[in-house]
Design a protein around this motif. Structure first.
Motif, PDB file in Angstrom:
ATOM      1  N   GLY A 139       0.785  -1.224   0.000  1.00  0.00           N
ATOM      2  CA  GLY A 139       0.000   0.000   0.000  1.00  0.00           C
ATOM      3  C   GLY A 139       0.816   1.273   0.000  1.00  0.00           C
ATOM      4  N   SER A 140       1.978   1.290   0.641  1.00  0.00           N
ATOM      5  CA  SER A 140       2.743   2.531   0.741  1.00  0.00           C
ATOM      6  C   SER A 140       4.069   2.478  -0.001  1.00  0.00           C
ATOM      7  CB  SER A 140       3.019   2.858   2.222  1.00  0.00           C
ATOM      8  OG  SER A 140       3.732   1.804   2.837  1.00  0.00           O
ATOM      9  N   GLU A 141       4.607   1.305  -0.223  1.00  0.00           N
ATOM     10  CA  GLU A 141       5.900   1.175  -0.894  1.00  0.00           C
ATOM     11  C   GLU A 141       6.082  -0.263  -1.355  1.00  0.00           C
ATOM     12  OE1 GLU A 141       9.319   1.535   1.707  1.00  0.00           O
ATOM     13  OE2 GLU A 141       8.122   0.939   3.454  1.00  0.00           O
ATOM     14  N   PRO A 142       7.012  -0.493  -2.294  1.00  0.00           N
ATOM     15  CA  PRO A 142       7.280  -1.864  -2.721  1.00  0.00           C
ATOM     16  C   PRO A 142       7.863  -2.699  -1.580  1.00  0.00           C
ATOM     17  CG  PRO A 142       8.147  -0.284  -4.305  1.00  0.00           C
ATOM     18  CD  PRO A 142       7.767   0.492  -3.075  1.00  0.00           C
ATOM     19  N   VAL A 143       7.714  -4.009  -1.730  1.00  0.00           N
ATOM     20  CA  VAL A 143       8.343  -4.959  -0.826  1.00  0.00           C
ATOM     21  C   VAL A 143       9.376  -5.751  -1.625  1.00  0.00           C
ATOM     22  CG1 VAL A 143       8.012  -6.948   0.684  1.00  0.00           C
ATOM     23  CG2 VAL A 143       6.327  -5.093   0.668  1.00  0.00           C
ATOM     24  N   ILE A 144      10.576  -5.864  -1.067  1.00  0.00           N
ATOM     25  CA  ILE A 144      11.690  -6.515  -1.749  1.00  0.00           C
ATOM     26  C   ILE A 144      11.799  -7.960  -1.265  1.00  0.00           C
ATOM     27  CG2 ILE A 144      14.136  -6.387  -2.310  1.00  0.00           C
ATOM     28  CD1 ILE A 144      12.608  -3.880  -3.080  1.00  0.00           C
ATOM     29  N   VAL A 145      11.881  -8.886  -2.212  1.00  0.00           N
ATOM     30  CA  VAL A 145      12.099 -10.299  -1.896  1.00  0.00           C
ATOM     31  C   VAL A 145      13.427 -10.718  -2.517  1.00  0.00           C
ATOM     32  CG1 VAL A 145      11.249 -12.655  -2.164  1.00  0.00           C
ATOM     33  CG2 VAL A 145       9.625 -10.780  -1.821  1.00  0.00           C
ATOM     34  N   SER A 146      14.349 -11.178  -1.683  1.00  0.00           N
ATOM     35  CA  SER A 146      15.652 -11.652  -2.144  1.00  0.00           C
ATOM     36  C   SER A 146      15.744 -13.154  -1.957  1.00  0.00           C
ATOM     37  CB  SER A 146      16.786 -10.967  -1.369  1.00  0.00           C
ATOM     38  OG  SER A 146      16.764  -9.565  -1.578  1.00  0.00           O
ATOM     39  N   LEU A 147      16.108 -13.852  -3.019  1.00  0.00           N
ATOM     40  CA  LEU A 147      16.237 -15.308  -2.990  1.00  0.00           C
ATOM     41  C   LEU A 147      17.691 -15.697  -3.187  1.00  0.00           C
ATOM     42  CD1 LEU A 147      13.208 -16.243  -5.290  1.00  0.00           C
ATOM     43  CD2 LEU A 147      13.262 -16.236  -2.784  1.00  0.00           C
ATOM     44  N   PRO A 148      18.178 -16.695  -2.463  1.00  0.00           N
ATOM     45  CA  PRO A 148      19.576 -17.111  -2.596  1.00  0.00           C
ATOM     46  C   PRO A 148      19.764 -18.101  -3.745  1.00  0.00           C
ATOM     47  CG  PRO A 148      18.521 -18.428  -0.915  1.00  0.00           C
ATOM     48  CD  PRO A 148      17.465 -17.456  -1.424  1.00  0.00           C
ATOM     49  N   ASP A 149      21.000 -18.319  -4.136  1.00  0.00           N
ATOM     50  CA  ASP A 149      21.341 -19.391  -5.066  1.00  0.00           C
ATOM     51  C   ASP A 149      21.077 -20.719  -4.362  1.00  0.00           C
ATOM     52  OD1 ASP A 149      22.685 -21.356  -6.637  1.00  0.00           O
ATOM     53  OD2 ASP A 149      23.985 -19.804  -7.469  1.00  0.00           O
ATOM     54  N   SER A 150      20.284 -21.578  -4.996  1.00  0.00           N
ATOM     55  CA  SER A 150      19.932 -22.851  -4.345  1.00  0.00           C
ATOM     56  C   SER A 150      20.921 -23.963  -4.672  1.00  0.00           C
ATOM     57  CB  SER A 150      18.527 -23.290  -4.762  1.00  0.00           C
ATOM     58  OG  SER A 150      18.486 -23.632  -6.134  1.00  0.00           O
ATOM     59  N   HIS A 151      21.924 -23.660  -5.490  1.00  0.00           N
ATOM     60  CA  HIS A 151      22.978 -24.619  -5.822  1.00  0.00           C
ATOM     61  C   HIS A 151      22.409 -25.940  -6.334  1.00  0.00           C
ATOM     62  CE1 HIS A 151      25.925 -21.865  -4.128  1.00  0.00           C
ATOM     63  NE2 HIS A 151      25.182 -21.782  -3.027  1.00  0.00           N
ATOM     64  N   LYS A 170      19.969  -0.575  -7.439  1.00  0.00           N
ATOM     65  CA  LYS A 170      20.571  -1.212  -8.607  1.00  0.00           C
ATOM     66  C   LYS A 170      20.502  -2.734  -8.480  1.00  0.00           C
ATOM     67  CE  LYS A 170      24.818  -1.307 -11.365  1.00  0.00           C
ATOM     68  NZ  LYS A 170      26.212  -0.818 -11.486  1.00  0.00           N
ATOM     69  N   GLY A 171      20.147  -3.375  -9.584  1.00  0.00           N
ATOM     70  CA  GLY A 171      20.109  -4.830  -9.601  1.00  0.00           C
ATOM     71  C   GLY A 171      18.812  -5.431  -9.117  1.00  0.00           C
ATOM     72  N   VAL A 172      17.853  -4.594  -8.743  1.00  0.00           N
ATOM     73  CA  VAL A 172      16.558  -5.080  -8.260  1.00  0.00           C
ATOM     74  C   VAL A 172      15.546  -5.030  -9.404  1.00  0.00           C
ATOM     75  CG1 VAL A 172      14.674  -4.720  -6.628  1.00  0.00           C
ATOM     76  CG2 VAL A 172      17.039  -4.348  -5.908  1.00  0.00           C
ATOM     77  N   LYS A 173      14.915  -6.151  -9.693  1.00  0.00           N
ATOM     78  CA  LYS A 173      13.921  -6.214 -10.767  1.00  0.00           C
ATOM     79  C   LYS A 173      12.562  -5.786 -10.239  1.00  0.00           C
ATOM     80  CE  LYS A 173      11.534  -9.496 -13.790  1.00  0.00           C
ATOM     81  NZ  LYS A 173      11.409 -10.922 -14.196  1.00  0.00           N
ATOM     82  N   ARG A 174      11.861  -4.945 -10.997  1.00  0.00           N
ATOM     83  CA  ARG A 174      10.529  -4.486 -10.593  1.00  0.00           C
ATOM     84  C   ARG A 174       9.447  -5.384 -11.189  1.00  0.00           C
ATOM     85  NH1 ARG A 174       7.817   1.561 -10.645  1.00  0.00           N
ATOM     86  NH2 ARG A 174       5.639   0.876 -10.555  1.00  0.00           N
TER      87      ARG A 174
END
Length: 474
Positions: A109-121, A169-173
């Motif tokens: 509602g007020s701003e984006p939420v960032i989700v970061s996922l790790p390399d699962s190897h 930088k580097g964050v996909k929307r």
């Protein structure tokens, strides 16, 4: 009776074009309620129930899952499953025994939420985000086209309607058309022996509002919007699955929840005709509901809506007694019948590239499956489930629960020791009593259903060119 939006609005426009025949039954353009019979009320209640069901269901599921009680998590955080089968207040029916699931609800509602996922190897990881109408707005499925399993490290910003701003930088929307969204990250498990590796991946997942991600730790989590109807419904139906809670709502409560949810979660795709039908019924976004004074027609329409939601639509794929979703799942467009049934039958289901869940409740002779009997599922060498990831079969009670007396080994699949025959075929034996077969699937000692899951399925799993084999009683 009309079954989906395509039929609904082809009838609507046909009626609208007959200006001299506007009095015909079923025409939504009739000027005033006094000129209509109560038949239009029944029909439009049923149509609007099917249309609004996914949004109301998602709202109920969100309210049950968000909080600080055991089994819950605050908004913009994840709840990590710590055991198989999962335990907790917000568990789905037909729980997966193949993956540890991390789930949560986002407030955009007020701003984006960032989700970061790790390399699962190389370990299979399936992540997806659904809007409040159950459309999949993003998933990792596209990465399976070139990789057998696993994902690379990545960071995605989920932005709500109308947000303007700069991202790191580097964050996909990814734009989400609704204020709230549901996120799921499923990590493939090889059993309790690799729980440490799974938990390490869980801890590496990060979910945070943009301001927190950028370093402003003062940002606070926003509570989800709730209406008086939502509070009353939660108090009246504090137990049971979200689907059971929605089914228990009367017409006024159901449409009140829908009206209060619409301002923050507009229909996708935008549909003024569906909103016109709601307006005919006295349902206006953000306003108190004023249903027509026709209780019998409203009750009949609600009952019809219930029936239509739980009835498999004609465009479901079927074969050898099994049924499963095809190409349209997860991106429904105006196919409201399919969308409502998918929300009811397989809540949280992804797209055709994410997962296939084929369900069967009868054997090859049309008799109900029961654990007192012994069944064999024979996969020919060229009939094994077509996947880029992996597959499994699990037995549940007819209500979708795991059998209470079943042993710890509850699923059979290609990741947990399923043995092939010499010719490359594979047999799975289903019974409540132990079988000498190496591919024995324990079943409840009652009527049951089987769920065959295909993780990262190949195209032939959803285009109709492949189907699961029959369940044959021995």
């Amino acid at each position: 009776m009309i079954k989906n939006r395509r039929e609904l609005f082809s009838i609507h426009w046909t009626c609208a074009s007959l200006a001299g025949l506007a009095f015909l039954a079923g025409c939504a353009s009739t000027p005033t309620a006094s000129q209509k019979s109560t038949g239009w009320i029944k029909d439009e209640v049923a149509d609007s129930y099917v249309f609004g069901y996914p949004l109301v269901l998602m709202g109920v599921a969100r309210d049950a899952a968000v909080g600080t009680d055991p089994g819950q998590a605050p908004l913009n955080t994840l709840r990590h499953a710590q055991a198989l089968p999962p335990i907790g207040a917000a568990n789905p029916m037909q729980p997966s025994l193949d993956t540890f699931d991390s789930t949560g609800w986002l407030d955009l509602g007020s701003e984006p939420v960032i989700v970061s996922l790790p390399d699962s190897h190389g370990r299979y990881v399936d992540a997806r985000v659904l809007d409040m109408w159950t459309n999949v707005v993003w998933s990792t499925s596209s990465q399976f086209a070139t990789r057998a399993a696993g994902i690379k490290a990545q960071t995605i910003a989920f932005a709500g309607p109308g947000w303007q701003g700069e991202l790191p930088k580097g964050v996909k929307r990814v734009d989400v058309p609704t204020r709230n969204a549901w996120v799921s990250v499923r990590i493939q498990s090889n059993g309790t022996r690799d729980l440490t590796a799974v938990r390490k991946l869980q801890r590496a997942i990060r979910v945070a509002p943009l301001s927190v991600y950028a370093g402003d730790t003062r940002s606070a989590t926003i509570a989800p919007p709730r209406s008086n109807a939502a509070d009353a419904a939660a108090a009246a139906a504090a137990s049971g699955t979200p689907a059971a809670q929605v089914a228990a709502l009367d017409a006024n409560d159901f449409f009140s929840r829908l009206a209060q949810a619409l301002p923050d979660n507009p229909p996708t795709p935008a549909d003024p005709h569906a909103l016109k039908f709601l307006s005919d019924l006295g349902v206006t976004p953000g306003e108190p509901v004023k249903l027509p004074k026709a209780p019998e027609a409203i009750t009949a329409g609600l009952a019809d809506g219930h029936d239509r939601v739980v009835t498999p639509p004609s465009n479901l794929l079927t074969g050898n007694g099994w049924s499963w979703f095809g190409d349209g799942v997860g991106t429904y467009g105006p196919d409201y019948a399919l969308r409502a049934y998918a929300a009811y039958a397989q809540p949280g289901i992804g797209t055709k590239d994410d997962e296939v869940r084929a369900v069967v409740t009868q054997d090859s002779d049309g008799h109900a499956l029961n654990g007192a009997n012994r069944y064999v599922i024979h996969f020919a060498p060229n009939q094994l489930p077509p996947v880029r990831g992996f597959w499994s079969i699990t037995a549940y009670t007819k209500d979708g629960a795991l059998g209470e007396s079943a042993p710890a080994r509850l699923a059979v699949g290609d990741r947990n020791g399923a043995r092939r025959n010499r010719d490359g075929s594979l047999d799975v034996t289903v019974s409540s009593t132990r079988s000498k077969s190496g591919n024995w699937l324990p079943a409840p000692r009652a009527d049951l259903k089987l769920v065959l899951r295909l993780y990262a399925p190949k195209p032939q799993a959803t285009d109709g060119s492949w189907q699961p084999p029959a369940v044959v009683r021995q």
